[in-house]
Design a protein around this motif. Structure first.
Motif, short mmCIF file in Angstrom:
data_model
loop_
_atom_site.label_atom_id
_atom_site.label_comp_id
_atom_site.label_asym_id
_atom_site.label_seq_id
_atom_site.Cartn_x
_atom_site.Cartn_y
_atom_site.Cartn_z
N TYR A 144 0.89 -1.20 0.00
CA TYR A 144 -0.14 -0.14 -0.16
C TYR A 144 0.72 1.23 -0.03
O TYR A 144 1.98 1.14 0.47
N GLY A 145 0.38 2.34 -0.48
CA GLY A 145 0.97 3.59 -0.41
C GLY A 145 -0.11 4.72 0.00
O GLY A 145 -1.16 4.69 -0.94
N THR A 146 0.00 5.43 0.94
CA THR A 146 -0.87 6.58 1.53
C THR A 146 -0.49 7.81 0.93
O THR A 146 0.57 8.30 1.36
N SER A 147 -1.15 8.41 0.12
CA SER A 147 -0.69 10.03 -0.33
C SER A 147 0.56 10.06 -0.70
O SER A 147 1.33 10.89 -0.40
N VAL A 148 0.88 9.48 -1.70
CA VAL A 148 2.44 9.00 -2.16
C VAL A 148 2.40 10.10 -3.25
O VAL A 148 1.82 10.26 -4.38
N PRO A 149 3.34 11.06 -3.05
CA PRO A 149 3.54 12.27 -4.18
C PRO A 149 3.92 11.34 -5.63
O PRO A 149 5.09 10.70 -5.56
N VAL A 150 3.57 11.78 -6.57
CA VAL A 150 3.71 11.28 -7.78
C VAL A 150 4.23 12.69 -8.73
O VAL A 150 3.42 13.75 -8.64
N ALA A 151 5.17 12.47 -9.71
CA ALA A 151 5.23 13.60 -10.47
C ALA A 151 3.83 13.94 -11.54
O ALA A 151 3.17 13.19 -11.65
N PRO A 152 4.03 15.24 -11.72
CA PRO A 152 2.49 15.74 -12.34
C PRO A 152 2.16 15.02 -13.70
O PRO A 152 1.09 14.69 -13.81
N PHE A 153 3.22 14.86 -14.42
CA PHE A 153 2.91 13.99 -15.76
C PHE A 153 2.44 12.78 -15.50
O PHE A 153 1.63 12.01 -16.09
N LEU A 154 2.74 11.97 -14.42
CA LEU A 154 2.46 10.60 -13.99
C LEU A 154 1.06 10.50 -13.60
O LEU A 154 0.13 9.82 -13.83
N ALA A 155 0.73 11.69 -12.55
CA ALA A 155 -0.78 11.82 -12.25
C ALA A 155 -1.61 11.98 -13.25
O ALA A 155 -2.79 11.44 -13.40
N LEU A 156 -1.18 12.81 -14.02
CA LEU A 156 -1.99 12.97 -15.31
C LEU A 156 -2.47 11.73 -16.03
O LEU A 156 -3.18 11.53 -16.53
N ALA A 157 -1.15 11.11 -16.53
CA ALA A 157 -1.20 9.94 -17.21
C ALA A 157 -2.07 8.97 -16.60
O ALA A 157 -2.81 8.03 -17.23
N LEU A 158 -1.94 8.89 -14.88
CA LEU A 158 -2.96 8.02 -14.35
C LEU A 158 -4.36 8.20 -14.67
O LEU A 158 -5.19 7.27 -14.75
N CYS A 159 -4.65 9.73 -14.42
CA CYS A 159 -5.85 10.06 -14.57
C CYS A 159 -6.72 9.70 -16.15
O CYS A 159 -7.82 9.19 -16.22
N GLN A 160 -5.66 9.70 -17.10
CA GLN A 160 -6.20 9.53 -18.37
C GLN A 160 -6.30 7.92 -18.72
O GLN A 160 -7.22 7.60 -19.25
#
Length: 208
Positions: free
Chosen positions: A126-142
């Motif tokens: 598990y990971g709670t509120s793990v910071p991710v790079a902006p482009f990775l967060a956007l890629a995950l949402c996509q």
């Protein structure tokens, strides 16, 4: 005048003795290296299979770019060797997305696996509120909006071979197991309690 050569003879004898010892040590080390090399050539790598993954949480947010996830993974290990056992001294399992680690590691207890034997582990990662790079967060949402997220379940650790009474030194083991998580109308998971289980039976890429 007669010279006393007695001590010279003793020195020569000691020199020959030390040369013999050094030669013996070199021969012994050569045999050990030969055996280890033969082990590496002869022994087959263990086979890891990602059986399934249960998703309890998988939430990504933008601004801030954070990911919270909880998984339970079932991984099996098979020793394909007929005459060689495997000591798993340390194994850590965690999840990654596009090469970025997104969960903490879960440790597998040290274990010995005999020849042609199997082991199955089902740790939580598990990971709670793990910071991710902006482009990775956007890629995950996509990826979520498209309906499919490709994760990599990684296994890192140390192992030793055992052939007869001979046990080698530790070797690094690394395995990558691909896991596709689906969402929306194309969801292929099965609801089990508070989780969605995905049956995968995915063979991992193993390097020793």
């Amino acid at each position: 005048m007669v010279r006393d050569c007695g001590r010279h003879g003793e020195d020569h004898s000691k020199t020959l003795k030390w040369v013999g010892i050094v030669v013996g040590i070199l021969i012994f080390l050569s045999i050990v290296v030969f055996i280890i090399v033969r082990f590496l050539v002869w022994c087959k790598n263990p086979i890891f299979i990602l059986q399934d993954i249960s998703v309890y949480a998988f939430n990504v947010s933008l601004n801030p770019n954070l990911l919270t996830s909880t998984f339970q993974v079932t991984v099996s290990s098979h020793n394909p060797n007929d005459n060689a056992g495997i000591y798993y001294d340390k194994l850590d399992i965690y999840a990654a997305y596009q090469s970025q680690r997104i969960t903490l590691g879960s440790s597998i207890p040290p274990t010995y696996q005999g020849d042609n034997k199997d082991d199955i582990w089902s740790p939580f990662i598990y990971g709670t509120s793990v910071p991710v790079a902006p482009f990775l967060a956007l890629a995950l949402c996509q990826d979520q909006s498209v309906g499919s997220v490709l994760l990599t379940i990684k296994i890192d650790g140390r192992m030793r071979w055992k052939v007869g009474s001979v046990i080698t030194g530790p070797y690094h083991l690394h395995a990558d197991c691909l896991a596709t998580i689906t969402f929306g109308s194309g969801n292929t998971g099965i609801v089990v309690g508070d989780a969605v289980k995905y049956l995968l039976i995915q063979r991992c890429d193993v390097n020793v």
